[in-house]
Design a protein around this motif. Structure first.
Motif, PDB file in Angstrom:
ATOM      1  N   ARG A 261      -3.707  -7.849   1.643  1.00 26.51           N
ATOM      2  CA  ARG A 261      -4.821  -8.718   1.249  1.00 26.51           C
ATOM      3  C   ARG A 261      -4.863  -8.765  -0.214  1.00 26.51           C
ATOM      4  NH1 ARG A 261      -7.471 -12.172  -0.056  1.00 26.51           N
ATOM      5  NH2 ARG A 261      -9.525 -12.964   0.685  1.00 26.51           N
ATOM      6  N   TYR A 262      -4.979  -7.444  -0.915  1.00 25.50           N
ATOM      7  CA  TYR A 262      -5.324  -7.379  -2.250  1.00 25.50           C
ATOM      8  C   TYR A 262      -4.233  -6.612  -3.046  1.00 25.50           C
ATOM      9  CZ  TYR A 262     -10.025  -8.092  -0.335  1.00 25.50           C
ATOM     10  OH  TYR A 262     -11.117  -8.878   0.196  1.00 25.50           O
ATOM     11  N   PRO A 263      -3.301  -7.314  -3.560  1.00 25.84           N
ATOM     12  CA  PRO A 263      -2.215  -6.725  -4.533  1.00 25.84           C
ATOM     13  C   PRO A 263      -2.669  -5.524  -5.364  1.00 25.84           C
ATOM     14  CG  PRO A 263      -2.258  -9.157  -4.504  1.00 25.84           C
ATOM     15  CD  PRO A 263      -3.459  -8.750  -4.048  1.00 25.84           C
ATOM     16  N   GLU A 264      -3.978  -5.740  -5.952  1.00 27.26           N
ATOM     17  CA  GLU A 264      -4.488  -4.571  -6.761  1.00 27.26           C
ATOM     18  C   GLU A 264      -4.957  -3.386  -6.041  1.00 27.26           C
ATOM     19  OE1 GLU A 264      -7.952  -7.435  -6.079  1.00 27.26           O
ATOM     20  OE2 GLU A 264      -5.909  -7.755  -5.999  1.00 27.26           O
ATOM     21  N   TYR A 265      -4.871  -3.348  -4.960  1.00 26.78           N
ATOM     22  CA  TYR A 265      -5.229  -2.240  -3.927  1.00 26.78           C
ATOM     23  C   TYR A 265      -4.567  -0.980  -4.270  1.00 26.78           C
ATOM     24  CZ  TYR A 265      -6.924   0.720  -0.270  1.00 26.78           C
ATOM     25  OH  TYR A 265      -7.626   1.680   0.321  1.00 26.78           O
ATOM     26  N   ALA A 266      -3.172  -1.099  -4.635  1.00 24.86           N
ATOM     27  CA  ALA A 266      -2.473  -0.046  -4.905  1.00 24.86           C
ATOM     28  C   ALA A 266      -2.731   0.807  -5.994  1.00 24.86           C
ATOM     29  CB  ALA A 266      -0.718  -0.507  -5.062  1.00 24.86           C
ATOM     30  N   ALA A 267      -3.064   0.031  -6.986  1.00 21.56           N
ATOM     31  CA  ALA A 267      -3.354   0.539  -8.401  1.00 21.56           C
ATOM     32  C   ALA A 267      -4.917   1.415  -8.175  1.00 21.56           C
ATOM     33  CB  ALA A 267      -3.869  -0.457  -9.427  1.00 21.56           C
ATOM     34  N   TYR A 268      -5.916   0.513  -7.499  1.00 21.10           N
ATOM     35  CA  TYR A 268      -7.163   1.195  -7.216  1.00 21.10           C
ATOM     36  C   TYR A 268      -7.133   2.607  -6.247  1.00 21.10           C
ATOM     37  CZ  TYR A 268     -11.449   1.454  -4.363  1.00 21.10           C
ATOM     38  OH  TYR A 268     -12.755   2.008  -3.832  1.00 21.10           O
ATOM     39  N   ALA A 269      -6.294   2.437  -5.255  1.00 26.52           N
ATOM     40  CA  ALA A 269      -5.875   3.639  -4.421  1.00 26.52           C
ATOM     41  C   ALA A 269      -5.275   4.769  -5.307  1.00 26.52           C
ATOM     42  CB  ALA A 269      -5.067   3.094  -3.219  1.00 26.52           C
ATOM     43  N   SER A 270      -4.512   4.672  -6.305  1.00 27.80           N
ATOM     44  CA  SER A 270      -4.003   5.596  -7.035  1.00 27.80           C
ATOM     45  C   SER A 270      -4.957   6.263  -7.893  1.00 27.80           C
ATOM     46  CB  SER A 270      -2.761   4.933  -7.900  1.00 27.80           C
ATOM     47  OG  SER A 270      -3.368   4.388  -9.086  1.00 27.80           O
ATOM     48  N   HIS A 271      -6.039   5.994  -8.182  1.00 31.35           N
ATOM     49  CA  HIS A 271      -6.857   6.544  -9.007  1.00 31.35           C
ATOM     50  C   HIS A 271      -8.318   6.973  -8.263  1.00 31.35           C
ATOM     51  CE1 HIS A 271      -9.472   3.334 -10.154  1.00 31.35           C
ATOM     52  NE2 HIS A 271      -8.339   2.514 -10.260  1.00 31.35           N
ATOM     53  N   THR A 272      -8.384   6.625  -6.996  1.00 33.65           N
ATOM     54  CA  THR A 272      -9.496   6.732  -6.317  1.00 33.65           C
ATOM     55  C   THR A 272      -9.465   7.512  -4.950  1.00 33.65           C
ATOM     56  OG1 THR A 272     -10.059   4.475  -7.010  1.00 33.65           O
ATOM     57  CG2 THR A 272     -11.795   5.304  -5.231  1.00 33.65           C
ATOM     58  N   LYS A 273     -10.181   8.497  -4.833  1.00 35.34           N
ATOM     59  CA  LYS A 273      -9.911   9.316  -3.384  1.00 35.34           C
ATOM     60  C   LYS A 273     -10.364   8.669  -2.251  1.00 35.34           C
ATOM     61  CE  LYS A 273      -8.244  12.557  -5.907  1.00 35.34           C
ATOM     62  NZ  LYS A 273      -6.759  12.926  -5.902  1.00 35.34           N
ATOM     63  N   ARG A 274     -10.063   8.952  -1.160  1.00 38.79           N
ATOM     64  CA  ARG A 274     -10.437   8.554   0.114  1.00 38.79           C
ATOM     65  C   ARG A 274     -11.777   9.040   0.653  1.00 38.79           C
ATOM     66  NH1 ARG A 274      -4.758   9.235   1.637  1.00 38.79           N
ATOM     67  NH2 ARG A 274      -3.978   7.302   2.219  1.00 38.79           N
ATOM     68  N   ILE A 275     -12.089  10.053   0.774  1.00 38.51           N
ATOM     69  CA  ILE A 275     -13.514  10.223   1.472  1.00 38.51           C
ATOM     70  C   ILE A 275     -14.313  11.562   0.942  1.00 38.51           C
ATOM     71  CG2 ILE A 275     -12.718   9.923   3.702  1.00 38.51           C
ATOM     72  CD1 ILE A 275     -11.921  12.748   4.162  1.00 38.51           C
ATOM     73  N   LEU A 276     -13.453  12.449  -0.326  1.00 36.06           N
ATOM     74  CA  LEU A 276     -14.373  13.262  -0.807  1.00 36.06           C
ATOM     75  C   LEU A 276     -14.006  13.144  -2.424  1.00 36.06           C
ATOM     76  CD1 LEU A 276     -16.060  15.665  -0.310  1.00 36.06           C
ATOM     77  CD2 LEU A 276     -14.349  17.223  -0.118  1.00 36.06           C
ATOM     78  N   PRO A 277     -15.138  12.650  -3.296  1.00 38.83           N
ATOM     79  CA  PRO A 277     -14.907  12.272  -4.471  1.00 38.83           C
ATOM     80  C   PRO A 277     -14.089  13.515  -5.347  1.00 38.83           C
ATOM     81  CG  PRO A 277     -17.043  12.134  -3.979  1.00 38.83           C
ATOM     82  CD  PRO A 277     -16.491  12.624  -2.714  1.00 38.83           C
ATOM     83  N   PHE A 278     -12.972  13.009  -6.248  1.00 40.77           N
ATOM     84  CA  PHE A 278     -12.402  13.960  -6.873  1.00 40.77           C
ATOM     85  C   PHE A 278     -11.437  15.121  -6.212  1.00 40.77           C
ATOM     86  CE2 PHE A 278     -16.543  13.146  -8.994  1.00 40.77           C
ATOM     87  CZ  PHE A 278     -16.065  12.084  -9.820  1.00 40.77           C
ATOM     88  N   VAL A 279     -11.335  14.876  -5.002  1.00 43.20           N
ATOM     89  CA  VAL A 279     -10.796  16.004  -4.154  1.00 43.20           C
ATOM     90  C   VAL A 279      -9.510  15.226  -3.286  1.00 43.20           C
ATOM     91  CG1 VAL A 279     -10.835  17.933  -2.530  1.00 43.20           C
ATOM     92  CG2 VAL A 279     -12.695  17.537  -4.242  1.00 43.20           C
ATOM     93  N   LEU A 280     -10.214  14.590  -2.176  1.00 50.66           N
ATOM     94  CA  LEU A 280      -9.308  14.081  -0.980  1.00 50.66           C
ATOM     95  C   LEU A 280      -9.680  12.603  -0.739  1.00 50.66           C
ATOM     96  CD1 LEU A 280      -7.528  14.746   1.541  1.00 50.66           C
ATOM     97  CD2 LEU A 280      -9.565  15.285   2.767  1.00 50.66           C
TER      98      LEU A 280
END
Length: 145
Positions: free
Chosen positions: A126-145
């Protein structure tokens, strides 16, 4: 099975796990540190819900119209709502250890992991920019996981 159907099954499993923990009086922590984790999880959930508004209520993974949300808690986590549920549930299970509670907690974790998997696939489409966002934002634990 489609990604949306898989996410519905995961939601059902997560709901059953949380209801099971609630019925067994094992959802809410009874020690200071786990209670603090649950308070932090509740605040995170509220912040994420307020950031998304009406866009955050879907039974299945379903990217909505509009742009990719990267403000509020989404600056630090890709999935703050799932993180909050995970933190809250695990804190409750940790203070009420039994094989049944651990099994219900594992079912909740599996449900969240499946929701994250399906949602990320759909968001990437849906969002082509999601890959770039995902590359620098963690899933469930800030700065870790």
């Amino acid at each position: 099975m489609s990604l949306r159907n898989l996410s519905l099954v995961a939601t059902l499993g997560l709901m059953l796990a949380v209801i099971g923990l609630l019925v067994r009086h094992a959802l809410f922590a009874d020690r200071v540190v786990p209670v603090m984790v649950q308070v932090a999880a509740a605040i995170l959930m509220l912040w994420a819900r307020l950031t998304l508004g009406a866009r955050s209520f879907h039974a299945s993974a379903d990217p909505t119209d509009g742009k990719l949300v990267t403000i509020g808690p989404y600056r630090f986590l890709r999935h703050p709502i799932y993180a909050a549920i995970l933190w809250f549930t695990c804190a409750g299970v940790a203070t009420h250890l039994s094989w049944v509670h651990v099994a219900l907690g594992a079912l909740a974790v599996l449900g969240i992991a499946t929701r994250i998997y399906t949602e990320e696939r759909l968001l990437a489409v849906r969002y082509p920019e999601y890959a770039a966002y995902a590359s620098h934002t963690k899933r469930i634990l800030p700065f870790v996981l």
